[in-house]
Design an enzyme around this catalytic site. Structure first.
Site, mmCIF file in Angstrom:
data_model
loop_
_atom_site.group_PDB
_atom_site.id
_atom_site.type_symbol
_atom_site.label_atom_id
_atom_site.label_comp_id
_atom_site.label_asym_id
_atom_site.label_seq_id
_atom_site.Cartn_x
_atom_site.Cartn_y
_atom_site.Cartn_z
ATOM 1 N N LYS A 83 42.391 57.501 45.898
ATOM 2 C CA LYS A 83 43.280 56.354 46.047
ATOM 3 C C LYS A 83 44.289 56.736 47.126
ATOM 4 O O LYS A 83 44.528 57.926 47.372
ATOM 5 C CB LYS A 83 44.016 56.096 44.724
ATOM 6 C CG LYS A 83 44.578 54.698 44.587
ATOM 7 C CD LYS A 83 43.616 53.761 43.903
ATOM 8 C CE LYS A 83 44.226 52.380 43.762
ATOM 9 N NZ LYS A 83 43.367 51.476 43.003
ATOM 10 N N LYS A 186 42.987 35.261 39.951
ATOM 11 C CA LYS A 186 41.617 35.318 40.486
ATOM 12 C C LYS A 186 40.609 35.711 39.400
ATOM 13 O O LYS A 186 39.564 35.099 39.268
ATOM 14 C CB LYS A 186 41.566 36.309 41.654
ATOM 15 C CG LYS A 186 42.371 35.842 42.867
ATOM 16 C CD LYS A 186 42.187 36.746 44.064
ATOM 17 C CE LYS A 186 42.826 38.113 43.908
ATOM 18 N NZ LYS A 186 44.307 38.080 43.817
ATOM 19 N N VAL A 187 40.942 36.739 38.608
ATOM 20 C CA VAL A 187 40.008 37.186 37.574
ATOM 21 C C VAL A 187 40.071 36.263 36.354
ATOM 22 O O VAL A 187 39.034 35.838 35.833
ATOM 23 C CB VAL A 187 40.311 38.644 37.144
ATOM 24 C CG1 VAL A 187 39.339 39.077 36.059
ATOM 25 C CG2 VAL A 187 40.225 39.592 38.322
HETATM 26 N N1 LIG Z 1 40.689 41.327 41.379
HETATM 27 C C1 LIG Z 1 39.959 42.359 41.010
HETATM 28 O O1 LIG Z 1 38.822 42.536 41.461
HETATM 29 C C2 LIG Z 1 40.481 43.338 39.985
HETATM 30 C C3 LIG Z 1 39.717 44.484 39.699
HETATM 31 C C4 LIG Z 1 40.161 45.375 38.721
HETATM 32 C C5 LIG Z 1 41.377 45.131 38.081
HETATM 33 N N2 LIG Z 1 42.101 44.012 38.403
HETATM 34 C C6 LIG Z 1 43.369 43.796 37.687
HETATM 35 O O2 LIG Z 1 43.282 42.570 36.976
HETATM 36 C C7 LIG Z 1 44.569 41.931 36.963
HETATM 37 C C8 LIG Z 1 44.440 40.532 37.537
HETATM 38 O O3 LIG Z 1 43.946 40.614 38.859
HETATM 39 P P1 LIG Z 1 43.814 39.309 39.779
HETATM 40 O O4 LIG Z 1 43.051 39.758 40.966
HETATM 41 O O5 LIG Z 1 43.359 38.174 38.953
HETATM 42 O O6 LIG Z 1 45.337 39.119 40.180
HETATM 43 P P2 LIG Z 1 46.077 37.719 40.539
HETATM 44 O O7 LIG Z 1 47.350 38.128 41.196
HETATM 45 O O8 LIG Z 1 45.143 36.800 41.240
HETATM 46 O O9 LIG Z 1 46.363 37.072 39.108
HETATM 47 C C9 LIG Z 1 47.353 37.519 38.224
HETATM 48 C C10 LIG Z 1 47.878 36.284 37.523
HETATM 49 O O10 LIG Z 1 48.780 36.725 36.488
HETATM 50 C C11 LIG Z 1 49.882 35.848 36.499
HETATM 51 N N3 LIG Z 1 51.008 36.542 35.841
HETATM 52 C C12 LIG Z 1 51.867 37.449 36.366
HETATM 53 N N4 LIG Z 1 52.762 37.831 35.427
HETATM 54 C C13 LIG Z 1 52.455 37.166 34.307
HETATM 55 C C14 LIG Z 1 53.005 37.132 32.998
HETATM 56 N N5 LIG Z 1 54.062 37.876 32.674
HETATM 57 N N6 LIG Z 1 52.442 36.310 32.081
HETATM 58 C C15 LIG Z 1 51.376 35.536 32.398
HETATM 59 N N7 LIG Z 1 50.813 35.526 33.625
HETATM 60 C C16 LIG Z 1 51.339 36.325 34.554
HETATM 61 C C17 LIG Z 1 50.109 35.505 37.941
HETATM 62 O O11 LIG Z 1 50.865 34.304 38.097
HETATM 63 C C18 LIG Z 1 48.673 35.353 38.437
HETATM 64 O O12 LIG Z 1 48.211 34.020 38.304
HETATM 65 C C19 LIG Z 1 45.504 42.859 37.748
HETATM 66 O O13 LIG Z 1 46.144 43.723 36.831
HETATM 67 C C20 LIG Z 1 44.552 43.646 38.617
HETATM 68 O O14 LIG Z 1 45.087 44.927 38.956
HETATM 69 C C21 LIG Z 1 41.675 43.122 39.324
#
Ligand SMILES: NC(=O)c1ccc[n+]([C@@H]2O[C@H](COP(=O)([O-])OP(=O)(O)OC[C@H]3O[C@@H](n4cnc5c(N)ncnc54)[C@H](O)[C@@H]3O)[C@@H](O)[C@H]2O)c1
Length: 360
Positions: A83, A186-187
């Protein structure tokens, strides 16, 4: 550039190499952490973040690169754990020169470390980094990349959840269960789609009015609640943290009514004692780094030349891995995260050892 090396067993916390990179003119200060190359070149994203100090940046990169070694091992990848962090505010500092300077440091490692996106870096940034190094993945579709990794991350989380459902309730489906999704980003939005297709009821929350509006329009059957506190204390069977890390602290666990936790967020446990608290309350925890590996599976596939079906098949195997970890946890009387660590260390040792077979 400072380097130190460790001769520790790859399964321990010892890092093989940590590289400090500086380019004064562009303002680049980066640290690349390589925990282990036992299974192949280290792979993990670049986090661009305004750390309060160099110590904080170093602590984060050591922690994150170690986590990647375990995640990559369990995802069945031929990659070790690495990382990088770029220390500073991406809004103010990010420039072509800085990203390209960073790319040259990645290149200087000769392929011991492959980089990709993380918090604060995007596919467009990786395209810039790639102008200086071959060792970068997670690129834009126009440059042969796989694009948005959240599709397979959500798919993998869903597979892990299905395996945990089988372990708890005897059948690998969420049909008829109430699943609480915290974070409709996104997820979270893709995961919601899989859950609804499977026949689950979804209760969800997000802090973003846009995310809530999108959900109301796309999935009117999803029940929206005010916040994560309301979500965890509601009548749900499964809690899926899909927002930020540290979602499971003492108060959350005390309020939690779900029998299972499985979600995409990284580092869900606020401190190491949380897993025992969950176990004491009879909550099955599917370790975050096991179920959220779909994204790294995708970027690893891109190194071979991206094939969506092949990558999806690999992400589908998260079902088998989660099932095996839960079985091992029961057999050895340890929490699932301990079982997952043991399985990862076993692969790093068993497969890593093969390099001692002399070839020529
Ligand atoms: N995108 C990937 O491929 C991936 C891979 C592995 C892990 N992750 C992890 O999964 C999580 C989500 O990733 P993502 O890509 O969907 O991110 P993202 O930023 O698209 O989505 C996160 C969502 O959480 C919401 N949020 C933030 N604080 C909040 C709270 N207190 N209560 C409710 N909602 C809240 C945000 O408004 C946003 O809509 C992250 O922790 C990321 O590190 C993502």
């Amino acid at each position: 550039m400072g380097v130190f090396a460790s001769t520790d067993d790859p399964g321990s916390t010892g890092h093989e190499q940590v590289v400090f990179c500086q380019d004064k003119q562009s303002g680049l200060r980066a640290i690349i952490g390589i925990h282990s190359t036992a299974l192949g070149p280290a792979l993990g994203g670049t986090r661009f973040y305004p750390y309060p100090s160099e110590e904080a940046a170093l602590a984060d990169v050591l922690d994150l690169s170690r986590g990647m070694a375990y995640k990559n091992a369990l995802a069945g990848l031929d990659h070790g754990g690495g990382k990088a962090v770029i220390w500073g505010d991406p809004e103010q500092l990010k420039s072509e020169a800085l990203l390209r300077a960073y790319g040259r440091f990645v290149e200087s490692l000769g392929g011991r470390y492959y980089t990709a996106c993380d918090v604060g870096t995007y596919v467009a940034d990786m395209d810039v980094v790639a102008r200086e190094t071959r060792y970068v993945t997670g690129r834009s579709v126009e440059h042969g990349g796989a694009g948005d990794s959240s599709v397979l991350t959500a798919w993998g989380v869903f597979q892990g959840m299905r395996a945990a459902a089988e372990h708890l309730w005897g059948s690998p489906t969420l049909r008829g269960r109430r699943v609480g999704v915290a974070g409709l980003g996104k997820v979270g939005k893709h995961l919601t789609g899989h859950l609804l297709d499977d026949g689950a009821q979804v209760v969800a929350t997000d802090v973003s009015p846009r995310a809530l509006e999108w959900t109301r329009t796309t999935y009117p059957q999803v029940e929206l609640v005010a916040d994560a506190t309301a979500l965890v204390s509601s009548d749900i069977d499964v809690y899926a943290p899909c927002a930020l890390g540290g979602a499971l602290d003492d108060d959350t666990v005390a309020a939690l009514r779900a029998r299972m936790v499985a979600g995409a967020a990284n580092n869900q446990l606020a401190h190491p004692g949380i897993e025992k608290l969950l176990a004491d309350r009879g909550v099955l925890y599917a370790p975050d780094y096991v179920v959220n590996a779909g994204g790294v599976i995708q970027v690893a596939d891109e190194i071979e030349g991206f094939d969506f079906d092949r990558a999806k098949l690999r992400a589908t195997r998260i079902f088998d891995t989660t099932r095996e970890i839960l079985r091992l946890a029961d057999a050895e009387g340890v929490p699932p995260a301990v079982a997952a660590d043991r399985l990862a260390e076993r692969r790093m040792t068993d497969v890593g050892r093969l390099r001692s077979i002399h070839l020529r």
